[in-house]
Design a protein around this motif. Structure first.
Motif, short mmCIF file in Angstrom:
data_model
loop_
_atom_site.label_atom_id
_atom_site.label_comp_id
_atom_site.label_asym_id
_atom_site.label_seq_id
_atom_site.Cartn_x
_atom_site.Cartn_y
_atom_site.Cartn_z
N ARG A 1 34.40 62.65 108.89
CA ARG A 1 35.13 61.52 109.45
C ARG A 1 35.28 60.35 108.48
O ARG A 1 36.29 59.64 108.50
N ASP A 2 34.28 60.13 107.62
CA ASP A 2 34.23 58.92 106.81
C ASP A 2 34.80 59.06 105.41
O ASP A 2 34.91 58.07 104.69
N PHE A 3 35.16 60.29 105.00
CA PHE A 3 35.69 60.50 103.66
C PHE A 3 36.97 61.32 103.69
O PHE A 3 37.16 62.15 104.59
N VAL A 4 37.81 61.10 102.69
CA VAL A 4 38.96 61.96 102.47
C VAL A 4 38.76 62.64 101.11
O VAL A 4 38.53 61.97 100.10
N PRO A 5 38.77 63.96 101.07
CA PRO A 5 38.59 64.67 99.80
C PRO A 5 39.76 64.39 98.85
O PRO A 5 40.91 64.33 99.28
N VAL A 6 39.45 64.24 97.58
CA VAL A 6 40.48 64.03 96.56
C VAL A 6 40.59 65.26 95.66
O VAL A 6 41.67 65.84 95.51
N SER A 7 39.50 65.68 95.05
CA SER A 7 39.51 66.88 94.22
C SER A 7 38.10 67.32 93.90
O SER A 7 37.23 66.49 93.60
N GLN A 8 37.85 68.61 94.00
CA GLN A 8 36.63 69.14 93.41
C GLN A 8 36.77 69.01 91.89
O GLN A 8 37.87 69.12 91.35
N VAL A 9 35.66 68.74 91.22
CA VAL A 9 35.69 68.50 89.77
C VAL A 9 35.06 69.65 89.00
O VAL A 9 35.65 70.21 88.08
N VAL A 10 33.83 70.00 89.37
CA VAL A 10 33.11 71.08 88.67
C VAL A 10 32.23 71.84 89.66
O VAL A 10 31.92 71.35 90.75
N THR A 11 31.81 73.02 89.24
CA THR A 11 30.74 73.75 89.93
C THR A 11 29.61 73.97 88.93
O THR A 11 29.82 73.91 87.71
N ALA A 12 28.41 74.22 89.46
CA ALA A 12 27.25 74.43 88.60
C ALA A 12 26.36 75.50 89.21
O ALA A 12 25.98 75.40 90.38
N ASP A 13 26.05 76.53 88.43
CA ASP A 13 25.10 77.54 88.86
C ASP A 13 23.69 77.01 88.67
O ASP A 13 23.43 76.11 87.87
N PHE A 14 22.75 77.62 89.40
CA PHE A 14 21.34 77.28 89.24
C PHE A 14 20.62 78.38 88.46
O PHE A 14 21.01 79.55 88.52
N ILE A 15 19.57 77.96 87.75
CA ILE A 15 18.73 78.88 86.99
C ILE A 15 17.30 78.76 87.52
O ILE A 15 16.77 77.65 87.66
N LEU A 16 16.68 79.90 87.82
CA LEU A 16 15.27 79.90 88.22
C LEU A 16 14.43 79.82 86.95
O LEU A 16 14.47 80.71 86.10
N LEU A 17 13.66 78.74 86.84
CA LEU A 17 12.85 78.49 85.66
C LEU A 17 11.36 78.58 85.97
O LEU A 17 10.92 78.19 87.06
N VAL A 18 10.60 79.07 85.00
CA VAL A 18 9.13 79.06 85.08
C VAL A 18 8.57 78.59 83.75
O VAL A 18 9.25 78.65 82.71
N ASN A 19 7.34 78.14 83.81
CA ASN A 19 6.62 77.73 82.61
C ASN A 19 5.87 78.94 82.07
O ASN A 19 4.96 79.46 82.73
N PRO A 20 6.21 79.43 80.88
CA PRO A 20 5.57 80.64 80.36
C PRO A 20 4.07 80.48 80.12
O PRO A 20 3.34 81.47 80.05
N GLN A 21 3.59 79.24 80.02
CA GLN A 21 2.16 79.00 79.85
C GLN A 21 1.40 79.18 81.16
O GLN A 21 0.18 79.36 81.16
N LYS A 22 2.14 79.18 82.27
CA LYS A 22 1.51 79.27 83.59
C LYS A 22 1.89 80.54 84.34
O LYS A 22 1.08 81.05 85.14
N VAL A 23 3.11 81.03 84.10
CA VAL A 23 3.60 82.21 84.82
C VAL A 23 4.09 83.24 83.81
O VAL A 23 5.10 83.02 83.14
N PRO A 24 3.42 84.38 83.67
CA PRO A 24 3.80 85.40 82.69
C PRO A 24 4.88 86.33 83.22
O PRO A 24 4.66 87.54 83.41
N ALA A 25 6.07 85.80 83.45
CA ALA A 25 7.18 86.62 83.96
C ALA A 25 8.39 86.44 83.06
O ALA A 25 8.65 85.35 82.55
N LYS A 26 9.11 87.55 82.86
CA LYS A 26 10.29 87.51 82.01
C LYS A 26 11.60 87.70 82.79
O LYS A 26 12.67 87.46 82.26
N ASP A 27 11.48 88.14 84.04
CA ASP A 27 12.68 88.30 84.87
C ASP A 27 12.30 88.10 86.34
O ASP A 27 11.12 87.85 86.66
N ALA A 28 13.28 88.20 87.22
CA ALA A 28 13.04 87.90 88.63
C ALA A 28 12.04 88.86 89.26
O ALA A 28 11.17 88.45 90.04
N ARG A 29 12.15 90.13 88.94
CA ARG A 29 11.25 91.12 89.55
C ARG A 29 9.79 90.89 89.13
O ARG A 29 8.87 91.03 89.95
N GLU A 30 9.56 90.55 87.87
CA GLU A 30 8.21 90.27 87.42
C GLU A 30 7.66 89.03 88.14
O GLU A 30 6.46 88.97 88.48
#
Length: 327
Positions: free
Chosen positions: A117-146
């Motif tokens: 109700r309070d906004f009128v769309p003008v244009s989408q500008v960008v999209t952004a994918d997400f990345i699942l991150l881990v700290n290798p010093q804390k989590v010994p995983a190299k892919d999602a399954r690990e």
């Protein structure tokens, strides 16, 4: 004086008498600086997008001036509330994102604005994918399954978010549903705080935007396990998608787009849309956004409205599944 001359003189005097009361000619838009409100701190993804767009718009408008006004807090709700109350004249805009416009209606009991109700769309500008991150010093995983195997061994899964009600927050729950583990979301006030929590081992993972993830992955400080895009993200092409690794339900992203206060004149919206799309199509503007980890879009107002509505339904289901509600 002849009758014809008397009539001509009367007409002239009448026009002069009325002249001071004639409506002034409208100035072409824009005729003064334009403000873009951003609901997140300087240096974050939304801020980067807003400043690059502001620069290109300013150049196209003869360096008139486009001001980026950061109003961080409450996962963007403070900024959205202010933008919704702004004068509908095209001189106050907002770079809105998925959380503010499509997730918030389902995740908050009392929302201080209504995205539809309070906004009128003008244009989408960008999209952004997400990345699942881990700290290798804390989590010994190299892919999602690990990582899934590791979390099952350790029982508890703490996931950092950049705020309650954000895509990363509900993305963490979607991940938990996919692997059969309910994560504990740890909400931080900023991206910097969340990354500090990951480095310190307070959390085991985080869904970060590709642009934020890339420098930490390339430096070796963090390990990228999977991306949430339908295809691999260009900025980290070596990182496989969740879909490639057997988690087909984990395909989601975030987007940023320009909205204006409701009742902004249609001709102003059309002008803004044309100029934004033109700015996004400029080679240098597109290159800078892509180098920052974004996929450049640029849509019609109606197409952006359809995206907001579709994502409101999609994220609404994800929110409902978590049972989350904020005051």
């Amino acid at each position: 004086m002849q009758p014809t001359r008397r009539l001509a003189l009367a007409a002239t005097l009448g026009a002069c008498a009325l002249a001071p009361f004639a409506a002034p000619a409208q100035q072409a838009y824009p005729s003064k600086p334009v403000r873009i409100i951003v609901g997140f701190p300087a240096g974050t993804g939304p801020d980067i997008v807003a400043r690059l767009l502001a620069q290109k718009l300013s150049e196209g408008w003869g360096n008139l001036g486009v001001i980026v006004d950061n109003k961080p807090g409450a996962a963007g709700l403070i900024a959205a509330s202010e933008a919704a109350r702004a004068a509908p004249d095209g001189y106050t805009l907002m770079l809105g994102e998925t959380g503010q416009l499509s997730i918030a209606p389902s995740s908050y009991n009392k929302l201080p604005y209504d995205p539809a109700r309070d906004f009128v769309p003008v244009s989408q500008v960008v999209t952004a994918d997400f990345i699942l991150l881990v700290n290798p010093q804390k989590v010994p995983a190299k892919d999602a399954r690990e990582f899934v195997d590791w979390t099952r061994q350790h029982k508890n899964l703490f996931m950092a978010t950049f705020g309650a009600g954000t895509p990363g927050h509900f993305g963490a729950f979607m991940f938990g549903d996919a692997i059969g583990i309910r994560p504990e979301a740890v909400h931080y006030k900023s991206t910097g705080d969340a990354m500090t929590g990951l480095f310190g081992g307070d959390v085991q993972g985080v869904f970060a935007s590709a642009g934020l993830a890339a420098p930490n992955v390339k430096s070796g400080k963090l390990v990228a396990l999977a991306s949430t895009g339908a295809e691999r993200t260009p900025i980290l092409p070596e990182v496989p998608t969740f879909k490639e690794q057997g988690y087909g339900s984990l395909v989601f992203n975030s987007w940023f787009g320009i909205v204006a206060p409701a009742r902004t004149p249609a001709d102003v919206v059309a002008k803004l849309n044309a100029d934004i799309v033109r700015a996004l199509r400029s080679p240098d503007g597109r290159k800078k956004l892509e180098e920052a980890g974004f996929s450049v879009t640029g849509t019609s107002p109606q197409a952006f409205a359809d995206i907001i509505a579709a994502d409101t339904r999609t994220w609404g289901k994800a929110v409902a599944a978590t049972g989350f509600k904020a005051d």
